[in-house]
Design an enzyme around this catalytic site. Structure first.
Site, PDB file in Angstrom:
ATOM      1  N   ASN A   1       0.666  -1.208   0.331  1.00 57.56           N
ATOM      2  CA  ASN A   1       0.255  -0.326   0.228  1.00 57.56           C
ATOM      3  C   ASN A   1       0.875   1.189  -0.057  1.00 57.56           C
ATOM      4  OD1 ASN A   1       0.792  -0.488   2.823  1.00 57.56           O
ATOM      5  ND2 ASN A   1      -1.110   0.439   4.034  1.00 57.56           N
TER       6      ASN A   1
ATOM      7  N   GLU B   1       4.629  -3.969  12.728  1.00 56.78           N
ATOM      8  CA  GLU B   1       4.006  -3.047  12.520  1.00 56.78           C
ATOM      9  C   GLU B   1       2.493  -3.502  11.952  1.00 56.78           C
ATOM     10  OE1 GLU B   1       1.440  -0.983  10.978  1.00 56.78           O
ATOM     11  OE2 GLU B   1       2.949   0.230   9.597  1.00 56.78           O
TER      12      GLU B   1
ATOM     13  N   GLU C   1       8.982   2.821  14.804  1.00 57.03           N
ATOM     14  CA  GLU C   1       9.434   3.119  13.605  1.00 57.03           C
ATOM     15  C   GLU C   1       9.448   5.029  13.076  1.00 57.03           C
ATOM     16  OE1 GLU C   1       8.970   0.045   9.727  1.00 57.03           O
ATOM     17  OE2 GLU C   1       7.641   1.237  10.288  1.00 57.03           O
TER      18      GLU C   1
END
Length: 487
Positions: A161, A260, A468
């Site tokens: 994505n 994540e 992150e």
């Protein structure tokens, strides 16, 4: 804009489908078709890595590791800075390439390229600021010296994505820390990753420091790398289900993991919110990348006093969006990534409508070539609908009514996920209080966009491990080493 004008320079798929990128070389091979989701046509074929290819990448990363580890921080910084500059110079071409293989609208693709490049600039600066510590023990018996060392060879797995940003968000801190990496991008959107590798080599990244491979057989290929004792880090962005599987595999060799994972972001609007600001934020939080984002607003909880006006305003804005090919400059909402994605959205919407929800705009898949679903608003959505508990990953805005602050927090927390949340209220004290009450790693207050390279990105519960971005991101790729010093 026509496809003939798109296929130029770094936007040309053929330029980035010349093989695996291992040890600074392109290893030829085809096998994986890359589909334009706007039409369903094949754009190019990329190489299909085997387990043996993955081991070649690990070998290359090992061969380069000692030299890269010894490279002065300033030199690593300058290479990352040059990579940032090259991305900026080729920004429009990269955006077109992303639109071609991902389908996202050009404004979103341009935004992604700018966001992605900033990770190289940020970590170019952080490379020279790796922290250390020196202090006496409380007893005075000796001194404590704490250094940070590169964790080692890192496997980076990124989703489709955000093909540029998810790569730079991992490569930037890893290289700044002194690690060599193997990037495995999603097979749906590999061209952007190979384009990035080409720019990295031009920026001066030494051979073997960044390796890129694509595969149609990700399980065995990834497992083989994780089983190799030379690999010491896994950084993964993707679904919670796949994340759990990778964690189990990494546990076999005690590989450090950053995860994540999925999201189910609540978007809370209180009666005292600025309605126009809330609608502006809702459009950003929901429709960036056509809703195909882990931080996308998934559940809109709107207090009764403003509920009807919010639904009317959101429906009007969603209905006005232009749906079409991502690379068409007029497009505001591009296609979904695959037919399977459209089928999932269709199933979730049908379930909600069967339970009493009503579509105020959209609500039916668009027939024809390409993988399209229109921007959709659903009202009167029951809290037991499937889309209240699953990550939608599409342009669907289900709206729920609430009465009290306590109810809003309770509804927001009724999910296994905890990545992002949004709160709109003119009462900042309440907004922060509600934000603290929501079990989530990130909260946007009166703002529909929260991601920033300088901020820690990550979630709680089933949304992941680690962070992150920001000053935290580089430490994910380092090990603290303690020296007990007598002098």
């Amino acid at each position: 804009m026509t496809l003939d004008t798109v296929f130029t320079g770094y936007a040309d798929p053929a330029l980035h489908s010349q093989g695996l990128f291992i040890d600074g070389q392109w290893l030829a091979g085809g096998g994986i078709p890359v589909i334009d989701p706007s039409t369903g046509d094949v754009l190019a074929e990329v190489a299909d890595a085997s387990v043996a290819d993955a081991m070649r990448a690990v070998d290359a990363a090992e061969k380069a590791a000692a030299g890269w580890r010894r490279t002065p921080a300033r030199q690593r910084s300058e290479i990352l800075r040059r990579w940032f500059t090259l991305m900026t110079e080729h920004a429009e071409e990269l955006a077109l390439l992303i639109s071609l293989e991902n389908g996202k609208a050009l404004p979103d693709a341009r935004g992604e390229v700018g966001y992605a490049a900033e990770f190289f600039r940020w970590y170019a600066e952080e490379a020279t600021r790796i922290p250390g510590e020196f202090r006496p023990t409380p007893s005075g018996s000796h001194n404590i010296l704490v250094d940070h060392e590169p964790i080692g060879i890192s496997v980076l797995i990124t989703p489709w994505n955000f093909p540029a940003a998810m790569a730079t968000r991992k490569i930037g801190p890893a290289l700044a820390a002194g690690c060599t990496v193997i990037l495995k991008p999603a097979s749906e959107t590999p061209l952007t990753a190979y384009a990035m590798a080409r720019l990295g080599a031009k920026a001066g990244v030494p051979a073997g420091v960044v390796n890129v491979l694509t595969t149609s057989n990700p399980g065995p290929v990834t497992n083989a790398m994780l089983a190799d004792p030379r690999v010491r880090k896994l950084s993964f962005t993707g679904s919670t289900g796949v994340g759990r599987t990778l964690l189990a595999e990494a546990a076999k060799t005690v590989v450090s993991c950053s995860m994540e994972l999925g999201g189910n972001a609540p978007f809370l609007v209180f009666d005292d919110a600025d309605l126009d600001a809330a609608l502006d934020g809702a459009m950003v939080a929901k429709m960036r990348n056509a809703g195909e984002a882990c931080t996308a607003a998934n559940r809109f909880y709107v207090q009764s006093g403003i509920h009807d006006a919010f639904v009317a305003g959101l429906s009007k804005r969603m209905a006005a969006m232009k749906v079409g090919p991502g690379y068409d400059p007029a497009t505001q909402c591009g296609p979904m990534i695959t037919t399977r994605a459209v089928d999932k959205i269709d199933r979730l919407v049908a379930d909600a409508k069967a339970r009493g929800a009503r579509a105020t705009t959209g609500g039916e898949a668009i027939p024809g070539s390409g993988y399209y679903y229109p921007p959709t608003v659903l009202e009167n959505v029951p809290v037991d609908a499937d889309l209240a508990h699953e990550e939608i990953f599409g342009p669907i805005a289900p709206v729920y009514r609430f009465e009290t602050e306590e109810e809003a927090i309770r509804l927001a927390n009724q999910t296994e996920y905890g990545l992002a949340a949004y709160v709109y209220s003119r009462d900042l004290t309440r907004a922060i209080r509600v934000g603290r009450g929501i079990e989530t790693g990130m909260v946007g207050i009166n703002r529909g966009l929260m991601s920033d390279p300088a901020a820690p990105f990550g979630g709680v519960k089933q949304s992941g491990l680690g962070r992150e971005g920001g000053v935290h991101g580089i430490l994910e790729f380092m090990e603290a080493k303690y020296f007990a010093v007598e002098f």
